[in-house]
Enzyme design. Sequence first.
Site, PDB file in Angstrom:
ATOM      1  CG  HIS A 116      -5.618  -2.381  -1.461  1.00  0.00           C
ATOM      2  ND1 HIS A 116      -4.639  -2.996  -0.712  1.00  0.00           N
ATOM      3  CD2 HIS A 116      -5.376  -1.045  -1.357  1.00  0.00           C
ATOM      4  CE1 HIS A 116      -3.853  -2.063  -0.178  1.00  0.00           C
ATOM      5  NE2 HIS A 116      -4.268  -0.875  -0.562  1.00  0.00           N
ATOM      6  CD  GLU A 117      -6.521   1.409  -4.085  1.00  0.00           C
ATOM      7  OE1 GLU A 117      -6.620   2.315  -3.241  1.00  0.00           O
ATOM      8  OE2 GLU A 117      -5.440   0.820  -4.329  1.00  0.00           O
ATOM      9  CB  CYS A 173      -0.884  -0.008   1.246  1.00  0.00           C
ATOM     10  SG  CYS A 173      -1.974   1.424   1.353  1.00  0.00           S
ATOM     11  CG  LEU A 174       1.118   3.762  -3.501  1.00  0.00           C
ATOM     12  CD1 LEU A 174       0.593   4.756  -4.523  1.00  0.00           C
ATOM     13  CD2 LEU A 174       2.570   3.424  -3.781  1.00  0.00           C
TER      14      LEU A 174
HETATM   15 CO    CO Z   1      -3.649   1.066  -0.112  1.00  0.00          CO
END
Ligand code: CO
Length: 183
Positions: free
Chosen positions: A140-141, A98-99
């Site tokens: 995920h988003e 994850c960023l």
């Molecule tokens: Co993420």
Amino acid sequence: MAEPRSFDVVLYPDPVLRKETEDVETFDDGLRAIVDGMLERMFESRGVGLAAPQVGLSMRLFVLNDEGDREKPERNMALVNPTIKSLDGKKVRLEEGCLSLPGVHADITRPERCTVHAFDAEGNEFEREFDGFVARIIQHEYDHLQGVLLTDRMTPSDKMRNRAAVEELQDAYRQRKASATDA
Ligand code: CO
């Protein structure tokens, strides 16, 4: 056409990642500037998806490009006010990052397919079934829009494996907060 907005990625444990998100009400140039800016940030950061809370916006919106390739704009997607209608298929375990959690990697189990109702950046409504990697990115988003992060879905062994990286992010956040109040 509006210039893309310029964004940084918000890092864990910034509370905006947990904040409740609100529906997008207007599909205008301002929204398109947000979407373009988020795609730009995603490519710059070598991601395949990015949700609005990750750029500090508490909006129900995320972008993705499953190849993470700006030369393939046909793979860009913006999902505005999305709802996951159903999750189907076998459950697949795959490593995710994850960023907002650099250095953290966790095996997350998710269904291989999802059906989503959403709008695109132009306000066109659609309902579509996705599978494979795109379905994984969407789930995920979508989690981000509910304030759910990888750290919430980790197995106990992944929690142990990632403990140092998570603590490092917490320390860095505390330091940024402290220097911000000093100024
Ligand atoms: Co993420």
